[in-house]
Design a protein around this motif. Sequence first.
Motif, PDB file in Angstrom:
ATOM      1  N   THR A  79     -69.548  41.338  -4.214  1.00 16.00           N
ATOM      2  CA  THR A  79     -70.777  41.282  -4.626  1.00 16.00           C
ATOM      3  C   THR A  79     -71.535  40.394  -3.444  1.00 16.00           C
ATOM      4  OG1 THR A  79     -70.082  41.223  -6.973  1.00 16.00           O
ATOM      5  CG2 THR A  79     -72.391  40.563  -6.451  1.00 16.00           C
ATOM      6  N   ASP A  80     -72.701  41.043  -3.331  1.00 15.19           N
ATOM      7  CA  ASP A  80     -73.422  40.143  -2.109  1.00 15.19           C
ATOM      8  C   ASP A  80     -74.608  39.335  -2.949  1.00 15.19           C
ATOM      9  OD1 ASP A  80     -76.158  41.221  -2.785  1.00 15.19           O
ATOM     10  OD2 ASP A  80     -75.836  43.074  -1.956  1.00 15.19           O
ATOM     11  N   PRO A  81     -74.940  38.435  -2.137  1.00 15.13           N
ATOM     12  CA  PRO A  81     -75.660  37.287  -2.662  1.00 15.13           C
ATOM     13  C   PRO A  81     -77.186  37.456  -2.920  1.00 15.13           C
ATOM     14  CG  PRO A  81     -75.305  36.861  -0.345  1.00 15.13           C
ATOM     15  CD  PRO A  81     -74.594  38.124  -0.635  1.00 15.13           C
ATOM     16  N   THR A  82     -77.484  38.704  -3.009  1.00 17.05           N
ATOM     17  CA  THR A  82     -79.003  38.947  -3.131  1.00 17.05           C
ATOM     18  C   THR A  82     -79.517  38.323  -4.229  1.00 17.05           C
ATOM     19  OG1 THR A  82     -78.778  41.083  -2.343  1.00 17.05           O
ATOM     20  CG2 THR A  82     -80.624  40.696  -3.731  1.00 17.05           C
ATOM     21  N   VAL A  83     -78.993  37.959  -5.385  1.00 19.39           N
ATOM     22  CA  VAL A  83     -79.427  37.127  -6.578  1.00 19.39           C
ATOM     23  C   VAL A  83     -79.588  35.525  -6.133  1.00 19.39           C
ATOM     24  CG1 VAL A  83     -78.896  38.758  -8.489  1.00 19.39           C
ATOM     25  CG2 VAL A  83     -77.083  36.894  -7.733  1.00 19.39           C
ATOM     26  N   VAL A  84     -78.559  35.308  -5.332  1.00 18.65           N
ATOM     27  CA  VAL A  84     -78.484  33.795  -4.786  1.00 18.65           C
ATOM     28  C   VAL A  84     -79.962  33.789  -3.931  1.00 18.65           C
ATOM     29  CG1 VAL A  84     -77.442  32.401  -3.408  1.00 18.65           C
ATOM     30  CG2 VAL A  84     -76.151  33.605  -5.033  1.00 18.65           C
ATOM     31  N   VAL A  85     -79.959  34.521  -3.002  1.00 19.02           N
ATOM     32  CA  VAL A  85     -81.308  34.568  -2.103  1.00 19.02           C
ATOM     33  C   VAL A  85     -82.432  34.532  -2.963  1.00 19.02           C
ATOM     34  CG1 VAL A  85     -82.530  35.675  -0.249  1.00 19.02           C
ATOM     35  CG2 VAL A  85     -80.029  35.261  -0.083  1.00 19.02           C
ATOM     36  N   ASP A  86     -82.576  35.471  -3.971  1.00 18.80           N
ATOM     37  CA  ASP A  86     -83.823  35.688  -4.591  1.00 18.80           C
ATOM     38  C   ASP A  86     -83.980  34.234  -5.383  1.00 18.80           C
ATOM     39  OD1 ASP A  86     -83.946  38.143  -3.653  1.00 18.80           O
ATOM     40  OD2 ASP A  86     -83.617  39.172  -5.520  1.00 18.80           O
ATOM     41  N   ALA A  87     -82.925  33.546  -5.964  1.00 16.92           N
ATOM     42  CA  ALA A  87     -83.173  32.340  -6.573  1.00 16.92           C
ATOM     43  C   ALA A  87     -83.659  31.319  -5.636  1.00 16.92           C
ATOM     44  CB  ALA A  87     -81.777  31.960  -7.145  1.00 16.92           C
ATOM     45  N   LEU A  88     -83.186  31.194  -4.325  1.00 17.57           N
ATOM     46  CA  LEU A  88     -83.894  30.021  -3.586  1.00 17.57           C
ATOM     47  C   LEU A  88     -85.176  30.501  -3.089  1.00 17.57           C
ATOM     48  CD1 LEU A  88     -80.385  29.926  -1.306  1.00 17.57           C
ATOM     49  CD2 LEU A  88     -81.383  28.114  -2.796  1.00 17.57           C
ATOM     50  N   VAL A  89     -85.517  31.677  -3.004  1.00 10.17           N
ATOM     51  CA  VAL A  89     -86.747  32.073  -2.524  1.00 10.17           C
ATOM     52  C   VAL A  89     -87.720  31.813  -3.786  1.00 10.17           C
ATOM     53  CG1 VAL A  89     -88.464  33.954  -1.944  1.00 10.17           C
ATOM     54  CG2 VAL A  89     -86.048  33.837  -0.763  1.00 10.17           C
ATOM     55  N   GLY A  90     -87.215  32.081  -4.853  1.00 14.18           N
ATOM     56  CA  GLY A  90     -88.249  31.911  -6.126  1.00 14.18           C
ATOM     57  C   GLY A  90     -88.252  30.223  -6.412  1.00 14.18           C
ATOM     58  N   ALA A  91     -87.530  29.403  -5.924  1.00 14.75           N
ATOM     59  CA  ALA A  91     -87.562  28.142  -6.047  1.00 14.75           C
ATOM     60  C   ALA A  91     -88.164  27.339  -4.989  1.00 14.75           C
ATOM     61  CB  ALA A  91     -86.308  27.460  -6.320  1.00 14.75           C
ATOM     62  N   ARG A  92     -88.696  27.968  -3.948  1.00 15.07           N
ATOM     63  CA  ARG A  92     -89.304  27.533  -2.716  1.00 15.07           C
ATOM     64  C   ARG A  92     -90.243  26.388  -3.084  1.00 15.07           C
ATOM     65  NH1 ARG A  92     -91.024  32.490  -2.880  1.00 15.07           N
ATOM     66  NH2 ARG A  92     -93.238  33.273  -3.047  1.00 15.07           N
ATOM     67  N   ASP A  93     -91.154  26.370  -4.014  1.00 14.63           N
ATOM     68  CA  ASP A  93     -92.155  25.162  -4.202  1.00 14.63           C
ATOM     69  C   ASP A  93     -91.474  24.135  -4.712  1.00 14.63           C
ATOM     70  OD1 ASP A  93     -94.303  27.050  -3.247  1.00 14.63           O
ATOM     71  OD2 ASP A  93     -94.622  27.640  -5.269  1.00 14.63           O
ATOM     72  N   ARG A  94     -90.312  24.013  -5.195  1.00 10.73           N
ATOM     73  CA  ARG A  94     -89.543  22.919  -5.922  1.00 10.73           C
ATOM     74  C   ARG A  94     -88.774  22.128  -4.582  1.00 10.73           C
ATOM     75  NH1 ARG A  94     -86.745  24.158 -11.633  1.00 10.73           N
ATOM     76  NH2 ARG A  94     -86.826  22.019 -11.457  1.00 10.73           N
ATOM     77  N   PHE A  95     -88.721  22.654  -3.382  1.00 11.12           N
ATOM     78  CA  PHE A  95     -87.901  22.124  -2.399  1.00 11.12           C
ATOM     79  C   PHE A  95     -88.945  21.783  -1.115  1.00 11.12           C
ATOM     80  CE2 PHE A  95     -84.761  24.111  -5.070  1.00 11.12           C
ATOM     81  CZ  PHE A  95     -83.687  23.091  -4.922  1.00 11.12           C
ATOM     82  N   PRO A  96     -89.907  21.019  -1.361  1.00 12.41           N
ATOM     83  CA  PRO A  96     -90.872  20.693   0.005  1.00 12.41           C
ATOM     84  C   PRO A  96     -90.116  20.317   1.055  1.00 12.41           C
ATOM     85  CG  PRO A  96     -91.097  19.150  -2.000  1.00 12.41           C
ATOM     86  CD  PRO A  96     -90.229  20.522  -2.365  1.00 12.41           C
ATOM     87  N   ALA A  97     -89.179  19.313   0.864  1.00 15.56           N
ATOM     88  CA  ALA A  97     -88.283  18.620   1.906  1.00 15.56           C
ATOM     89  C   ALA A  97     -87.220  19.345   2.234  1.00 15.56           C
ATOM     90  CB  ALA A  97     -87.748  17.162   1.354  1.00 15.56           C
ATOM     91  N   LEU A  98     -86.714  20.649   1.957  1.00 17.44           N
ATOM     92  CA  LEU A  98     -85.555  21.391   2.328  1.00 17.44           C
ATOM     93  C   LEU A  98     -85.726  21.692   3.838  1.00 17.44           C
ATOM     94  CD1 LEU A  98     -82.999  22.435   1.126  1.00 17.44           C
ATOM     95  CD2 LEU A  98     -84.035  24.624   1.155  1.00 17.44           C
ATOM     96  N   ARG A  99     -84.614  21.255   4.615  1.00 12.18           N
ATOM     97  CA  ARG A  99     -84.570  21.440   5.982  1.00 12.18           C
ATOM     98  C   ARG A  99     -83.389  22.274   6.471  1.00 12.18           C
ATOM     99  NH1 ARG A  99     -88.719  20.370   4.854  1.00 12.18           N
ATOM    100  NH2 ARG A  99     -90.612  18.958   5.747  1.00 12.18           N
ATOM    101  N   ALA A 100     -82.300  22.126   5.664  1.00 12.04           N
ATOM    102  CA  ALA A 100     -81.252  22.905   5.872  1.00 12.04           C
ATOM    103  C   ALA A 100     -80.443  23.781   4.891  1.00 12.04           C
ATOM    104  CB  ALA A 100     -80.243  22.027   6.494  1.00 12.04           C
ATOM    105  N   LEU A 101     -79.934  25.006   5.316  1.00 10.08           N
ATOM    106  CA  LEU A 101     -79.579  25.834   4.317  1.00 10.08           C
ATOM    107  C   LEU A 101     -78.203  26.577   4.943  1.00 10.08           C
ATOM    108  CD1 LEU A 101     -82.276  27.825   2.583  1.00 10.08           C
ATOM    109  CD2 LEU A 101     -80.308  26.697   1.138  1.00 10.08           C
ATOM    110  N   PHE A 102     -76.995  26.578   4.150  1.00 15.97           N
ATOM    111  CA  PHE A 102     -76.016  27.291   4.641  1.00 15.97           C
ATOM    112  C   PHE A 102     -75.499  28.189   3.432  1.00 15.97           C
ATOM    113  CE2 PHE A 102     -71.409  28.222   5.646  1.00 15.97           C
ATOM    114  CZ  PHE A 102     -71.520  28.377   6.826  1.00 15.97           C
ATOM    115  N   VAL A 103     -75.234  29.389   3.876  1.00 16.11           N
ATOM    116  CA  VAL A 103     -74.729  30.283   2.727  1.00 16.11           C
ATOM    117  C   VAL A 103     -73.770  31.183   3.087  1.00 16.11           C
ATOM    118  CG1 VAL A 103     -75.553  32.564   1.758  1.00 16.11           C
ATOM    119  CG2 VAL A 103     -77.286  31.079   2.474  1.00 16.11           C
TER     120      VAL A 103
END
Length: 317
Positions: A79-103
């Motif tokens: 299973t690919d992580p499309t739902v994971v990416v979508d969840a992270l994209v959908g939560a973008r306004d909740r993470f104004p300080a986010l500077r690093a991601l590893f998938v």
Amino acid sequence: MSYATHLVSLYGLPVYSFPGPDARTDDLPDADGFAWRITSDVHDSDEAWTAAFARFCAAVDTTRVRALIVGPWQEAYDTDPTVVVDALVGARDRFPALRALFVGDMESEECEISWINQTDVTPLLTAYPALEELGVRGGSGLEFPAVSHGALRKLVIETGGLGAEVVRGVGGSDLPALDHLDLWLGTPDYGGDSEITDLEPILSGARLPHLRHLALRNSEMQDAVAAAVASAPVVARLEVLDLSMGILTDEGAAALLGGQPLTHLKKLDLHHHYLTEPLQDRLRQTLTGVELDLDRDDADEDTEDDGTVWRYVAVGE
């Protein structure tokens, strides 16, 4: 195959694994003091990654989170992580300080690196314009169409086989702040079908004016990569050149030494190689002021009865 291990730090922060669904979450550490690893507990629970992420968002002050690590999602081998990416994209306004991601932070017992299904990860860059580091593990199904991003400083793609389309997408991207690029090119057996021509936009450095650390490694065509690097314009501005983990022989190393001077480098990393001692001595004598990593690690080779020699990249499965 021991290279694909869990991250111990990201963005200069130690990793903290967010607890599973049955654990307490009322005594968590400071939100901005760690890189938070979120995972499906694939062995002890049926909780989906998105459910774990929802719990995380409810328990942690996400406005202070600086680094996130995506661990295993359920059945990552299928299973690919499309739902994971979508969840992270959908939560973008909740993470104004986010500077690093590893998938895809998985070890072999969770999912072999070449079995990890991936997806288009560039929506993460679009959603987080202030992101400075992006890392991905796994090349199956990975997409990286050319993108523009003004803040990204570090891009790491770890695979047993990196598709040519991904290499071309990275090379076609406008990443003016990027100073660290690390691509594990891999082997054709695991989807690594890129050729030297696909690397030319990267080696020209035209879209990467601030690149200082270039790693093109874990490659079956490491000799050809070294020969191309020998005359690549981008090399003159590098501080670190990493051609490790692949099938580098005397042919490639000699081409590297016969090209442009490398004495300006701070470090040349060639570990896991197939160089003879005389060639290693030439490197040491020529690059006296450069930190050299010539550790052979587990670079073993097999010879068949007919004289055929088999050599292996460090990470294939």
